[in-house]
Design a protein around this motif. Structure first.
Motif, mmCIF file in Angstrom:
data_model
loop_
_atom_site.group_PDB
_atom_site.id
_atom_site.type_symbol
_atom_site.label_atom_id
_atom_site.label_comp_id
_atom_site.label_asym_id
_atom_site.label_seq_id
_atom_site.Cartn_x
_atom_site.Cartn_y
_atom_site.Cartn_z
ATOM 1 N N SER A 190 66.467 35.835 33.904
ATOM 2 C CA SER A 190 66.027 35.500 35.238
ATOM 3 C C SER A 190 65.360 36.653 35.970
ATOM 4 O O SER A 190 65.518 37.825 35.626
ATOM 5 C CB SER A 190 67.244 34.983 36.005
ATOM 6 O OG SER A 190 67.484 35.662 37.173
ATOM 7 N N THR A 191 64.645 36.301 37.008
ATOM 8 C CA THR A 191 63.961 37.293 37.834
ATOM 9 C C THR A 191 64.933 38.103 38.681
ATOM 10 O O THR A 191 64.530 39.034 39.359
ATOM 11 C CB THR A 191 62.931 36.628 38.770
ATOM 12 O OG1 THR A 191 63.596 35.638 39.558
ATOM 13 C CG2 THR A 191 61.812 35.994 37.977
ATOM 14 N N GLY A 195 66.597 42.798 37.879
ATOM 15 C CA GLY A 195 66.591 44.100 38.535
ATOM 16 C C GLY A 195 67.671 44.219 39.587
ATOM 17 O O GLY A 195 68.359 45.242 39.681
ATOM 18 N N LEU A 196 67.833 43.172 40.377
ATOM 19 C CA LEU A 196 68.861 43.174 41.411
ATOM 20 C C LEU A 196 70.254 43.246 40.787
ATOM 21 O O LEU A 196 71.133 43.942 41.294
ATOM 22 C CB LEU A 196 68.745 41.932 42.298
ATOM 23 C CG LEU A 196 69.802 41.802 43.395
ATOM 24 C CD1 LEU A 196 69.714 42.970 44.374
ATOM 25 C CD2 LEU A 196 69.653 40.482 44.116
ATOM 26 N N VAL A 197 70.452 42.567 39.684
ATOM 27 C CA VAL A 197 71.743 42.594 38.998
ATOM 28 C C VAL A 197 72.073 44.018 38.547
ATOM 29 O O VAL A 197 73.186 44.505 38.754
ATOM 30 C CB VAL A 197 71.757 41.614 37.802
ATOM 31 C CG1 VAL A 197 72.958 41.838 36.905
ATOM 32 C CG2 VAL A 197 71.717 40.179 38.301
ATOM 33 N N LEU A 198 71.104 44.718 37.961
ATOM 34 C CA LEU A 198 71.351 46.103 37.536
ATOM 35 C C LEU A 198 71.633 47.001 38.729
ATOM 36 O O LEU A 198 72.535 47.843 38.691
ATOM 37 C CB LEU A 198 70.170 46.639 36.730
ATOM 38 C CG LEU A 198 70.003 46.066 35.340
ATOM 39 C CD1 LEU A 198 68.755 46.633 34.682
ATOM 40 C CD2 LEU A 198 71.229 46.346 34.492
ATOM 41 N N TYR A 199 70.855 46.840 39.795
ATOM 42 C CA TYR A 199 71.086 47.622 41.003
ATOM 43 C C TYR A 199 72.496 47.369 41.542
ATOM 44 O O TYR A 199 73.220 48.314 41.883
ATOM 45 C CB TYR A 199 70.037 47.298 42.070
ATOM 46 C CG TYR A 199 70.350 47.955 43.390
ATOM 47 C CD1 TYR A 199 70.025 49.283 43.607
ATOM 48 C CD2 TYR A 199 71.010 47.252 44.388
ATOM 49 C CE1 TYR A 199 70.350 49.904 44.804
ATOM 50 C CE2 TYR A 199 71.341 47.860 45.585
ATOM 51 C CZ TYR A 199 71.003 49.185 45.790
ATOM 52 O OH TYR A 199 71.335 49.798 46.970
ATOM 53 N N GLY A 246 67.806 40.475 22.905
ATOM 54 C CA GLY A 246 67.610 40.748 24.323
ATOM 55 C C GLY A 246 68.872 40.496 25.130
ATOM 56 O O GLY A 246 69.687 39.643 24.779
ATOM 57 N N VAL A 247 69.048 41.263 26.201
ATOM 58 C CA VAL A 247 70.232 41.152 27.046
ATOM 59 C C VAL A 247 69.864 40.437 28.341
ATOM 60 O O VAL A 247 68.988 40.888 29.075
ATOM 61 C CB VAL A 247 70.824 42.546 27.350
ATOM 62 C CG1 VAL A 247 71.950 42.452 28.362
ATOM 63 C CG2 VAL A 247 71.307 43.199 26.061
ATOM 64 N N ASN A 248 70.527 39.321 28.600
ATOM 65 C CA ASN A 248 70.354 38.584 29.847
ATOM 66 C C ASN A 248 71.266 39.257 30.876
ATOM 67 O O ASN A 248 72.486 39.101 30.826
ATOM 68 C CB ASN A 248 70.731 37.114 29.645
ATOM 69 C CG ASN A 248 70.542 36.290 30.894
ATOM 70 O OD1 ASN A 248 70.811 36.732 32.001
ATOM 71 N ND2 ASN A 248 70.080 35.067 30.702
ATOM 72 N N THR A 249 70.678 40.007 31.799
ATOM 73 C CA THR A 249 71.487 40.799 32.727
ATOM 74 C C THR A 249 72.344 39.925 33.636
ATOM 75 O O THR A 249 73.500 40.261 33.891
ATOM 76 C CB THR A 249 70.604 41.746 33.560
ATOM 77 O OG1 THR A 249 69.557 41.007 34.168
ATOM 78 C CG2 THR A 249 70.027 42.836 32.703
ATOM 79 N N LEU A 309 61.308 44.157 35.550
ATOM 80 C CA LEU A 309 62.479 43.816 36.356
ATOM 81 C C LEU A 309 63.628 44.794 36.124
ATOM 82 O O LEU A 309 64.219 45.310 37.078
ATOM 83 C CB LEU A 309 62.920 42.384 36.069
ATOM 84 C CG LEU A 309 61.894 41.314 36.434
ATOM 85 C CD1 LEU A 309 62.341 39.957 35.936
ATOM 86 C CD2 LEU A 309 61.636 41.294 37.923
ATOM 87 N N ALA A 310 63.949 45.053 34.872
ATOM 88 C CA ALA A 310 65.008 46.022 34.581
ATOM 89 C C ALA A 310 64.600 47.406 35.070
ATOM 90 O O ALA A 310 65.416 48.149 35.620
ATOM 91 C CB ALA A 310 65.313 46.047 33.087
ATOM 92 N N GLY A 311 63.337 47.746 34.886
ATOM 93 C CA GLY A 311 62.843 49.040 35.357
ATOM 94 C C GLY A 311 62.997 49.184 36.856
ATOM 95 O O GLY A 311 63.441 50.228 37.357
#
Length: 147
Positions: free
Chosen positions: A70-71, A74-78, A24-27, A99-101
């Motif tokens: 972490s929660t 999603g924000l990190v990817l954005y 798994g990747v920790n974003t 979250l990633a989605g």
């Protein structure tokens, strides 16, 4: 060459070299240097991911089972997309987590100049087959070709 079919989360056609993580990747840990310290190549900073640590993620076809951590994922990817430091695409062997989605979908909807196609549910065989540097092409309807 081998083809895999998954579910389109965010659409797009792309060709890019593969970057593979078997775990798994920790974003947050992976993209922190890119977002906080101006690393335009998004060098992975997650010491716990031996597959990716120290490798450039920007412009690569990031192949992974799932994201973890972490929660803020999603924000990190954005934010990576907004700063144009995102992978060329993200290819999940498993179903994408919410979250990633959310981060991928928000970037797709809100950012006009940035595309990061995301395909999930490609299956375990996908991660067994793909290796770093192989050419990945995303075709229509969630077809991923690995060369």
């Amino acid at each position: 060459m081998k083809s895999f079919h998954g579910r389109v989360v965010t659409p797009g056609l792309i060709s890019a070299p593969a970057l593979v993580s078997r775990g798994g990747v920790n974003t947050l840990a992976s993209f922190q240097k890119a977002l906080q310290f101006g690393d335009k190549m998004a060098t992975c900073g997650d010491q716990n991911n031996t597959d990716l640590y120290g490798k450039e993620m920007a412009g690569k076809a990031l192949c992974l089972p799932q994201t973890i951590g972490s929660t803020t994922g999603g924000l990190v990817l954005y934010c990576a997309c907004a700063m144009k430091r995102q992978p060329a695409c993200m290819l999940f062997s498993e179903p994408i987590d919410s979250l990633a989605g959310a981060g991928a979908i928000l970037a797709d909807v809100w950012l006009d100049e940035v595309k990061m196609p995301v395909i999930d549910s490609l299956g375990k065989d996908f991660l067994d087959f793909v290796k770093d540097g192989m050419l990945i092409e995303i075709k229509e309807d969630g077809v991923v070709e690995v060369k």
